[in-house]
Write a protein that holds these residues in place. Structure first.
Motif, PDB file in Angstrom:
ATOM      1  N   SER A   1      35.755  44.008  49.842  1.00 35.21           N
ATOM      2  CA  SER A   1      35.107  42.971  49.039  1.00 35.21           C
ATOM      3  C   SER A   1      35.642  42.987  47.611  1.00 35.21           C
ATOM      4  N   ARG A   2      35.895  44.174  47.089  1.00 35.77           N
ATOM      5  CA  ARG A   2      36.416  44.271  45.723  1.00 35.77           C
ATOM      6  C   ARG A   2      37.803  43.643  45.627  1.00 35.77           C
ATOM      7  N   GLU A   3      38.681  43.947  46.614  1.00 35.13           N
ATOM      8  CA  GLU A   3      40.034  43.408  46.589  1.00 35.13           C
ATOM      9  C   GLU A   3      40.043  41.892  46.763  1.00 35.13           C
ATOM     10  N   LEU A   4      39.209  41.387  47.682  1.00 35.27           N
ATOM     11  CA  LEU A   4      39.168  39.937  47.897  1.00 35.27           C
ATOM     12  C   LEU A   4      38.614  39.226  46.669  1.00 35.27           C
ATOM     13  N   ARG A   5      37.575  39.795  46.057  1.00 33.77           N
ATOM     14  CA  ARG A   5      36.990  39.184  44.854  1.00 33.77           C
ATOM     15  C   ARG A   5      38.019  39.133  43.722  1.00 33.77           C
ATOM     16  N   ALA A   6      38.823  40.169  43.596  1.00 34.89           N
ATOM     17  CA  ALA A   6      39.835  40.189  42.539  1.00 34.89           C
ATOM     18  C   ALA A   6      40.843  39.062  42.725  1.00 34.89           C
ATOM     19  N   VAL A   7      41.232  38.807  43.972  1.00 36.33           N
ATOM     20  CA  VAL A   7      42.190  37.728  44.237  1.00 36.33           C
ATOM     21  C   VAL A   7      41.581  36.370  43.920  1.00 36.33           C
ATOM     22  N   LEU A   8      40.345  36.150  44.347  1.00 39.30           N
ATOM     23  CA  LEU A   8      39.733  34.828  44.222  1.00 39.30           C
ATOM     24  C   LEU A   8      39.257  34.513  42.808  1.00 39.30           C
ATOM     25  N   THR A   9      39.182  35.512  41.944  1.00 42.42           N
ATOM     26  CA  THR A   9      38.731  35.258  40.572  1.00 42.42           C
ATOM     27  C   THR A   9      39.864  35.341  39.551  1.00 42.42           C
ATOM     28  N   ALA A  10      41.039  35.796  39.976  1.00 44.47           N
ATOM     29  CA  ALA A  10      42.157  35.936  39.031  1.00 44.47           C
ATOM     30  C   ALA A  10      42.888  34.604  38.867  1.00 44.47           C
ATOM     31  N   GLU A  11      43.356  34.349  37.655  1.00 38.34           N
ATOM     32  CA  GLU A  11      44.195  33.180  37.416  1.00 38.34           C
ATOM     33  C   GLU A  11      45.632  33.509  37.793  1.00 38.34           C
ATOM     34  N   ARG A  12      46.382  32.460  38.164  1.00 37.95           N
ATOM     35  CA  ARG A  12      47.772  32.656  38.566  1.00 37.95           C
ATOM     36  C   ARG A  12      48.553  33.385  37.467  1.00 37.95           C
ATOM     37  N   GLY A  13      49.329  34.354  37.865  1.00 39.70           N
ATOM     38  CA  GLY A  13      50.080  35.161  36.922  1.00 39.70           C
ATOM     39  C   GLY A  13      50.167  36.585  37.440  1.00 39.70           C
ATOM     40  N   TRP A  14      50.483  37.522  36.577  1.00 35.89           N
ATOM     41  CA  TRP A  14      50.680  38.886  37.024  1.00 35.89           C
ATOM     42  C   TRP A  14      49.402  39.514  37.577  1.00 35.89           C
ATOM     43  N   GLN A  15      48.225  39.117  37.015  1.00 36.07           N
ATOM     44  CA  GLN A  15      46.976  39.682  37.527  1.00 36.07           C
ATOM     45  C   GLN A  15      46.714  39.227  38.961  1.00 36.07           C
ATOM     46  N   TYR A  16      46.985  37.944  39.208  1.00 33.95           N
ATOM     47  CA  TYR A  16      46.813  37.424  40.569  1.00 33.95           C
ATOM     48  C   TYR A  16      47.771  38.121  41.529  1.00 33.95           C
ATOM     49  N   ASP A  17      49.029  38.278  41.111  1.00 29.42           N
ATOM     50  CA  ASP A  17      50.024  38.918  41.969  1.00 29.42           C
ATOM     51  C   ASP A  17      49.627  40.360  42.283  1.00 29.42           C
ATOM     52  N   MET A  18      49.101  41.067  41.303  1.00 28.53           N
ATOM     53  CA  MET A  18      48.680  42.446  41.540  1.00 28.53           C
ATOM     54  C   MET A  18      47.485  42.504  42.483  1.00 28.53           C
ATOM     55  N   ALA A  19      46.548  41.557  42.318  1.00 30.02           N
ATOM     56  CA  ALA A  19      45.372  41.536  43.187  1.00 30.02           C
ATOM     57  C   ALA A  19      45.774  41.241  44.625  1.00 30.02           C
ATOM     58  N   VAL A  20      46.702  40.299  44.821  1.00 29.86           N
ATOM     59  CA  VAL A  20      47.186  39.981  46.171  1.00 29.86           C
ATOM     60  C   VAL A  20      47.881  41.186  46.786  1.00 29.86           C
ATOM     61  N   ALA A  21      48.683  41.886  45.981  1.00 31.26           N
ATOM     62  CA  ALA A  21      49.386  43.069  46.483  1.00 31.26           C
ATOM     63  C   ALA A  21      48.398  44.143  46.928  1.00 31.26           C
ATOM     64  N   ALA A  22      47.310  44.332  46.165  1.00 23.24           N
ATOM     65  CA  ALA A  22      46.313  45.341  46.526  1.00 23.24           C
ATOM     66  C   ALA A  22      45.604  44.963  47.822  1.00 23.24           C
ATOM     67  N   LEU A  23      45.267  43.691  47.978  1.00 21.94           N
ATOM     68  CA  LEU A  23      44.606  43.244  49.204  1.00 21.94           C
ATOM     69  C   LEU A  23      45.565  43.341  50.388  1.00 21.94           C
ATOM     70  N   ARG A  24      46.831  43.016  50.157  1.00 18.31           N
ATOM     71  CA  ARG A  24      47.826  43.110  51.237  1.00 18.31           C
ATOM     72  C   ARG A  24      47.958  44.552  51.723  1.00 18.31           C
ATOM     73  N   THR A  25      47.990  45.480  50.788  1.00 22.97           N
ATOM     74  CA  THR A  25      48.086  46.896  51.166  1.00 22.97           C
ATOM     75  C   THR A  25      46.859  47.335  51.951  1.00 22.97           C
ATOM     76  N   ALA A  26      45.678  46.889  51.507  1.00 21.50           N
ATOM     77  CA  ALA A  26      44.441  47.296  52.172  1.00 21.50           C
ATOM     78  C   ALA A  26      44.337  46.725  53.578  1.00 21.50           C
ATOM     79  N   LEU A  27      44.819  45.496  53.778  1.00 22.28           N
ATOM     80  CA  LEU A  27      44.721  44.857  55.093  1.00 22.28           C
ATOM     81  C   LEU A  27      45.778  45.373  56.058  1.00 22.28           C
ATOM     82  N   GLY A  28      46.879  45.881  55.545  1.00 28.21           N
ATOM     83  CA  GLY A  28      47.933  46.364  56.423  1.00 28.21           C
ATOM     84  C   GLY A  28      48.625  45.228  57.158  1.00 28.21           C
ATOM     85  N   PRO A  29      48.998  45.420  58.430  1.00 25.63           N
ATOM     86  CA  PRO A  29      49.727  44.384  59.176  1.00 25.63           C
ATOM     87  C   PRO A  29      48.988  43.057  59.268  1.00 25.63           C
ATOM     88  N   ASP A  30      47.641  43.095  59.239  1.00 27.11           N
ATOM     89  CA  ASP A  30      46.858  41.855  59.316  1.00 27.11           C
ATOM     90  C   ASP A  30      47.142  40.913  58.152  1.00 27.11           C
TER      91      ASP A  30
END
Length: 432
Positions: A144-173
């Protein structure tokens, strides 16, 4: 964790003397036992595809689920179906934890088959697999923390970092197909566990600036009954100030369509976001099922277009919230609305929420609810007076009088196409 699954699958294979395959409840392959037989029929197309692609097709899944494996608490025998690529009989051991099915162990079946005692022992191993899957899903609840970070971040480096963190947490999914679902208003204390929502990869609670929940049945009819018993026709109680200082009814449409949808109400404060895994882009039923399961009696759900990967989650969230707002505004779209089916509301929900156009501000005041409703129905019926009068249950002369009052209040000419377009858009936007 994967090694633990393999050991347990091998244990079941040894117990029953046949190769076993473990899949999650979405028919994604987790582990499989070695096949060393010379019998080629043991490796039928369904088992081969499952091992090579690590998943089964929707048709194969529907075939097996038709035997009740999602509800079963014990072994289920499934006959061969050569036309479906299933050349050998199967035994399915449902993997459950606390009553929730989390996966399936598949075995090839042959006469005389394993004894009841061995199947019971295999089910005990399946229960241990269920504990591991449940632990894994509980860990996923923290996303929930990772998804919230993605959905509340504005486009830019913060958004990219949040997406990367969620991608790592989800793994292959993370690289699979997903759809975002918005449930609003959300009245729960926290986001629920994904294991309670089939197909959900992550859930989180976010602020919600959309319209209030729909009024209870019968609530919208009360003002009209008061008008019929002596109150001024079309009158409404004074509206509390809206966010911009004007009447809240000018910016929120909460009533049902029969009452115009302009009655003000308190705006809900939170929405639930659900990231739902999909099997194919043309089948949004998992997202729709999640929305229906999560929403309460006073809430609606909006479903975004499907996307592969996580790069456009922010756009998907805008679509999901737009669909939820439209479902509140136009009851015929809800209580579960798909972005792809919103029609003109796809454009209207993208407009800035800065209050109504000055030309229609007076019309949207609480004293002119019936006139606003009349104008909207007239425009919904393409300006056809006969159909409009019939829909409103009034005489044509009454309709013409009301339309003239609309023109006086707005300064718009209802014979001019652009003026009609402006009024129609303003009335629809007011519902949002």
């Amino acid at each position: 964790m994967k090694g633990d699954y393999q050991e347990l699958v091998d244990e079941i294979s040894a117990l029953l003397g046949t190769p076993a395959t473990l899949e999650n409840r979405d028919f994604g392959l987790i582990a499989f036992g070695a096949h060393d037989s010379d019998d080629d029929s043991a490796m039928d197309p369904v088992r081969t595809r499952s091992i090579l692609t690590r998943k089964s097709t929707p048709a194969v899944r529907a075939w097996f689920e038709g035997f009740g494996i999602t509800r079963a608490t014990g072994p289920v025998r499934i006959p061969a179906a050569p036309d479906a690529g299933v050349y050998r009989d199967r035994i399915c051991l449902p993997v459950r934890h606390r009553g929730v099915v989390l996966g399936y162990v598949w075995l090839l079946d042959a006469e005389p088959g394993p004894s009841r005692e061995r199947l019971t022992a295999a089910m005990d191993v399946a229960a241990r697999i269920g504990e591991l899957l449940a632990d894994e899903e509980r860990a996923g609840a923290d996303l929930s923390r990772e998804l919230r970070a993605v959905l509340t971040a504005e486009r830019g480096w913060q958004y990219d970092m949040a997406v990367a963190a969620l991608r790592t947490a989800l793994g292959p999914d993370a690289e699979g197909l997903h759809a975002l679902v918005c449930v609003a208003p959300w009245t729960g204390e926290d986001s629920p566990s994904p294991r309670t929502v089939p197909g959900a990869a992550a859930l989180c609670v976010l602020p919600w600036q959309g319209p209030a929940a729909p009024a209870p049945a019968g609530a919208a009819a009360a003002p009209r009954r008061r008008a019929e018993t002596g109150g001024p026709a079309g009158s409404r109680p004074p509206a509390p100030p809206g966010p911009g200082g004007g009447p809240a009814g000018a910016g929120h449409g909460t009533g049902p369509a029969s009452d115009g949808g302009y009655a003000p109400g308190p705006a809900p404060r939170r929405a639930l976001a659900a990231l739902v895994r999909l099997r194919s882009a043309d089948n949004l039923s998992p997202a729709a099922t999640a929305g229906e399961r999560l929403r309460g009696p006073a809430a609606v759900a909006g479903v975004a277009a499907p996307r592969r990967g996580l790069g456009e989650l922010d756009l998907g969230w805008r679509e999901a919230t737009a669909a939820a707002r439209a479902a509140h505004a136009q009851p015929r779209l809800g209580p579960l609305a798909h972005w792809s089916e919103l029609g003109p509301y796809r454009l209207l929900t993208a407009l800035p929420q800065g209050g109504p156009d000055p030309a229609v501000r007076a019309l949207l005041g609480p004293a002119h609810t019936e006139l606003a409703r009349t104008a909207e129905v007239f425009l919904d019926h393409a300006g056809q007076a006969g159909r409009t009068a019939a829909a409103l249950g009034i005489h044509r002369q009454t309709l013409y009088y009301r339309l003239s009052r609309v023109e006086q209040l707005t300064g718009l000419d209802l014979d001019a196409g652009e003026d009609r377009l402006l009024l129609h858009m303003a009335l629809k936007a007011a519902r949002l």
